[in-house]
Every structure is written in structure tokens, then in C-alpha cells.
Scaffold this motif. Structure first.
Motif, PDB file in Angstrom:
ATOM      1  N   GLY A  46      -3.831   5.357  -0.601  1.00  0.00           N
ATOM      2  CA  GLY A  46      -3.490   5.933   0.690  1.00  0.00           C
ATOM      3  C   GLY A  46      -4.507   6.922   1.226  1.00  0.00           C
ATOM      4  O   GLY A  46      -4.445   7.299   2.403  1.00  0.00           O
ATOM      5  N   ARG A  47      -5.440   7.353   0.384  1.00  0.00           N
ATOM      6  CA  ARG A  47      -6.425   8.348   0.836  1.00  0.00           C
ATOM      7  C   ARG A  47      -7.250   7.842   2.013  1.00  0.00           C
ATOM      8  O   ARG A  47      -7.683   8.640   2.853  1.00  0.00           O
ATOM      9  CB  ARG A  47      -7.352   8.734  -0.318  1.00  0.00           C
ATOM     10  N   SER A  48      -7.482   6.558   2.097  1.00  0.00           N
ATOM     11  CA  SER A  48      -8.318   6.013   3.168  1.00  0.00           C
ATOM     12  C   SER A  48      -7.501   5.558   4.374  1.00  0.00           C
ATOM     13  O   SER A  48      -8.056   4.987   5.322  1.00  0.00           O
ATOM     14  CB  SER A  48      -9.144   4.831   2.638  1.00  0.00           C
ATOM     15  N   PHE A  49      -6.203   5.822   4.364  1.00  0.00           N
ATOM     16  CA  PHE A  49      -5.353   5.480   5.505  1.00  0.00           C
ATOM     17  C   PHE A  49      -5.495   6.572   6.548  1.00  0.00           C
ATOM     18  O   PHE A  49      -5.242   7.750   6.281  1.00  0.00           O
ATOM     19  CB  PHE A  49      -3.900   5.340   5.050  1.00  0.00           C
ATOM     20  N   LEU A  60      -1.856  21.934  -2.666  1.00  0.00           N
ATOM     21  CA  LEU A  60      -1.410  20.685  -3.286  1.00  0.00           C
ATOM     22  C   LEU A  60      -2.100  19.485  -2.640  1.00  0.00           C
ATOM     23  O   LEU A  60      -2.200  19.413  -1.414  1.00  0.00           O
ATOM     24  CB  LEU A  60       0.104  20.529  -3.146  1.00  0.00           C
ATOM     25  N   PRO A  61      -2.583  18.527  -3.433  1.00  0.00           N
ATOM     26  CA  PRO A  61      -3.167  17.299  -2.863  1.00  0.00           C
ATOM     27  C   PRO A  61      -2.129  16.557  -2.025  1.00  0.00           C
ATOM     28  O   PRO A  61      -0.957  16.455  -2.407  1.00  0.00           O
ATOM     29  CB  PRO A  61      -3.560  16.486  -4.100  1.00  0.00           C
ATOM     30  N   ARG A  62      -2.577  16.043  -0.888  1.00  0.00           N
ATOM     31  CA  ARG A  62      -1.665  15.411   0.049  1.00  0.00           C
ATOM     32  C   ARG A  62      -2.198  14.076   0.543  1.00  0.00           C
ATOM     33  O   ARG A  62      -3.393  13.812   0.495  1.00  0.00           O
ATOM     34  CB  ARG A  62      -1.422  16.329   1.259  1.00  0.00           C
ATOM     35  N   GLY A  63      -1.292  13.298   1.048  1.00  0.00           N
ATOM     36  CA  GLY A  63      -1.620  12.005   1.632  1.00  0.00           C
ATOM     37  C   GLY A  63      -0.325  11.280   1.944  1.00  0.00           C
ATOM     38  O   GLY A  63       0.770  11.857   1.835  1.00  0.00           O
ATOM     39  N   LEU A  94      -1.701  -0.653   2.227  1.00  0.00           N
ATOM     40  CA  LEU A  94      -1.488  -0.664   0.780  1.00  0.00           C
ATOM     41  C   LEU A  94      -1.587  -2.082   0.228  1.00  0.00           C
ATOM     42  O   LEU A  94      -2.148  -2.296  -0.862  1.00  0.00           O
ATOM     43  CB  LEU A  94      -0.130  -0.053   0.451  1.00  0.00           C
ATOM     44  N   ALA A  95      -1.044  -3.046   0.961  1.00  0.00           N
ATOM     45  CA  ALA A  95      -1.126  -4.431   0.503  1.00  0.00           C
ATOM     46  C   ALA A  95      -2.573  -4.888   0.387  1.00  0.00           C
ATOM     47  O   ALA A  95      -2.963  -5.550  -0.586  1.00  0.00           O
ATOM     48  CB  ALA A  95      -0.344  -5.340   1.451  1.00  0.00           C
ATOM     49  N   VAL A  96      -3.386  -4.516   1.373  1.00  0.00           N
ATOM     50  CA  VAL A  96      -4.811  -4.881   1.342  1.00  0.00           C
ATOM     51  C   VAL A  96      -5.504  -4.259   0.129  1.00  0.00           C
ATOM     52  O   VAL A  96      -6.433  -4.839  -0.433  1.00  0.00           O
ATOM     53  CB  VAL A  96      -5.491  -4.433   2.651  1.00  0.00           C
ATOM     54  N   HIS A  97      -5.035  -3.082  -0.298  1.00  0.00           N
ATOM     55  CA  HIS A  97      -5.633  -2.396  -1.434  1.00  0.00           C
ATOM     56  C   HIS A  97      -4.966  -2.740  -2.764  1.00  0.00           C
ATOM     57  O   HIS A  97      -5.119  -2.018  -3.757  1.00  0.00           O
ATOM     58  CB  HIS A  97      -5.601  -0.883  -1.207  1.00  0.00           C
TER      59      HIS A  97
END
Length: 342
Positions: free
Chosen positions: A131-134, A185-188, A71-74
Motif C-alpha cells: 500500500g505504500r505506493s498507493f 507511527l508508520p502509516r498507509g 493490492l491485487a496488482v501487487h
């Protein structure tokens, strides 16, 4: 952030120097929170937070620490775990898994206004999208399976009306989990514990300037779950009248509008907001009952009052938190065969 494991000044100094974080100047135990041992530490380089993990295992912890780094990188303002010379962000101190993160600037706003909720809603949506790309996976460890395990354990400590409410709400949440709308429901990755004391705002801003959220911290309940559950957790803390547990419509609208400006809610999310608001209230009522009646020893432990989230749950049942009620629009629907009645 209680203190279960005592760390001496010398132990902390040696540990911090091994991470090239400087020479320790100040060490102070933190009294807030209940899950981990936390210290505010200041070296000749910068202020940090030192955490020793009391419940989470070394196998579970990489998810949380790497999520924070991701998250910090993003561009999301979160604590950044310090790495050793080998690039590892998970360490060991006093026989416990440990981590050190930079201390965020600012101060928690314990009496948030609609403007603070606007800032939170925008950052929460950006955090979900980032977070989607984590790629790492770990479930929300305080979700439905934990509720099913914990309700029987706490029942002996509550009175008959409370026991009836716990059992009926648990049955309701098990029903909700079977619905196709819930499965859609969308999740991540979610924070899952984003209370007002887990966010920081800039201080001494010019008069009239909108609140500036400077960081979100304490990700150690994070897991992959419905984004809507994260929203519900925030609504239940940031947007309630504390004495009654009832929703504050202005703050709730501000949070949801700011969130939707970044990521619009799906039809399923709109339909299930009342149910997930109840779920979030149940989750924290249960954890507070657990911590009050089955506490661990801690030098500075201050368990939270569980009756607050009992009030919130009763308020969510009596007056469902619907998008229609908040925004004066037509109610969202689910398939007729999927009743959400209590």
C-alpha cells in the motif's frame, strides 16, 4: 452484508450482462455484515459478489475500489472489481453505487489457530508494504473524530458503568493522539476491519500442511491510518478468548512474529501497542452499540453483540497487550514526559 436494497433477478441479470460478466444463473442475498447490500451471484462465466453501497458515497468509493485493484496488482489476494467498457469500476444499480468483484475461493476460519494467525500476519505485513505506493488519500472514517462524535450519541443507551468506561477511554485515546510517539507511527492504507470472517482459507488441504490464506475482502472501512491500528484490530479478533475477551498469547505471538518477519515494528509501535489495542476495542464497541440501538431497516440485518468488545476493552485495560509480556522481553518505552497512564 445485510440486504437493504432488494434487487430482482432481472435487474441483476441486465446489470451483469452490461459488464460482460455473463448470464445470471443464481442470485442469493447475504446475511452477514451490516453496512452494505450484498448478493452472491453466479453467471455462466463465474461466481461474483454484487455490492450496493448504502452509506458510502460515490465520491468516497473510488478509494476502496482502486485500493483493492492496486493490492491485487501487487500480488495480494483481494477481490478484483469488474470494470465496464470505459474502464470504470464504480457503477450504479437501483439508484445506489454498486460494484462487482470476483468471489474468493475458500472459507473463513471462525476458530483460528496459531497457524492461521501466522498466515494472516504475513499477508497483513505484505499488504501494508504494497500500500505504500498507493497514491490516493482518504482517512479512516471510523477513527478518533468519529469516536468523539459517537460516544455522546450512544451514552443514553448504556448503563452508568458502561458510560463511565466509554467517557474515560475516549479521554485516554484523545490523550494518546497528542503524543509525539503516536505521530511517528508508520502509516498507509489499512483494512481497518480485518476480522476472521473477512478472510478466506483453502479447504481440503493435505494433512499437516500449513493453512493457506486465499484472500482478504470487505475493504469498505479502509483508510489511511497507523498500520499498528490494523494490527490491533486483528489481534483483538483473531487472537482472543471469545468468552472473556482476554488475549490468547500463543496466537498473538504467532501473528506478530509472522508480521515482523516481513516488516519489523518500530520502537513507537512496540510502545503504543497496548494503547492501540484499547483503541481498536473501543472503535468496535462503539460501532456495535450504534448498530444495535440506532439500526437501519434491512431485510436480513443481524446486529453483532456490542458487549463482546466491552469485554475486550476491559481485558486490554486490566492486562495491557505489551510486546514485553508476549515475548518475555524488556518493555518498550516512550519519552518520560509522554505518560500513557489511564
Amino acid at each position: 452484508m445485510a440486504v437493504y436494497t432488494e434487487v430482482s433477478f432481472a435487474e441483476a441479470d441486465t446489470f451483469l450482462q452490461s459488464l460482460d460478466l455473463g448470464t445470471l444463473q443464481h442470485l442469493e442475498g447475504c446475511s452477514g455484515g451490516i453496512e452494505n447490500t450484498n448478493y452472491f451471484v453466479t453467471t455462466d462465466q463465474a461466481p461474483y459478489v454484487l455490492t450496493l453501497f448504502e452509506r458510502l458515497t460515490a465520491e468516497q468509493l473510488p478509494f476502496y475500489l482502486r485500493l483493492m485493484k492496486h493490492l491485487a496488482v501487487h500480488g495480494i489476494a483481494v477481490p478484483d472489481p469488474a470494470a465496464n467498457r470505459d474502464g470504470d469500476v464504480l457503477h450504479s444499480l437501483c439508484g445506489k453505487p454498486a460494484a462487482v468483484v470476483n468471489r474468493l475461493k475458500g472459507k473463513s476460519e471462525l476458530a483460528p489457530t496459531a497457524a492461521h494467525c501466522t498466515a494472516l500476519g504475513e499477508v497483513l505485513a505484505r499488504m501494508h508494504l504494497a500500500g505504500r505506493s498507493f497514491e490516493m488519500q482518504q482517512p479512516n472514517l471510523r477513527a478518533l473524530p468519529w469516536w468523539n462524535e459517537t460516544v455522546p450519541v450512544v451514552l443514553p443507551f448504556v448503563d452508568a458503568p458502561q458510560a463511565d468506561l466509554l467517557k474515560s477511554e475516549l479521554a485516554y485515546q484523545n490523550h494518546v493522539a497528542t503524543l509525539s510517539a503516536y505521530g511517528a507511527l508508520p502509516r498507509g492504507p489499512i483494512h481497518a476491519d480485518l476480522f476472521r470472517d473477512n478472510a478466506m482459507f483453502a479447504q481440503d488441504l493435505p494433512e499437516g500442511q500449513a493453512p493457506q490464506l486465499t484472500g482478504i475482502f470487505d475493504f469498505y472501512f479502509a483508510g489511511v491510518d497507523a498500520w499498528l491500528f490494523d494490527i490491533a484490530v486483528c489481534l483483538n479478533d483473531w487472537c482472543v478468548d471469545l468468552p472473556t475477551g482476554q488475549a490468547d498469547a500463543e496466537r498473538s505471538r504467532a501473528l506478530l512474529q509472522a508480521y515482523e518477519a516481513v516488516r519489523p515494528l518500530t520502537a513507537q509501535e512496540r510502545a503504543l501497542l497496548p494503547a492501540l489495542a484499547r483503541a481498536a476495542a473501543l472503535r468496535f464497541w462503539l460501532s456495535r452499540l450504534w448498530d444495535l440501538h440506532l439500526p437501519r431497516e434491512a431485510a436480513m440485518l443481524k446486529p453483532h453483540d456490542p458487549t463482546h468488545f466491552e469485554r475486550v476493552l476491559r481485558a486490554r485495560i486490566a492486562a495491557p497487550l505489551t510486546m514485553a509480556a508476549l515475548f518475555n522481553t524488556s518493555p518498550s518505552t516512550v519519552q518520560p514526559t509522554e505518560t500513557l497512564s489511564a
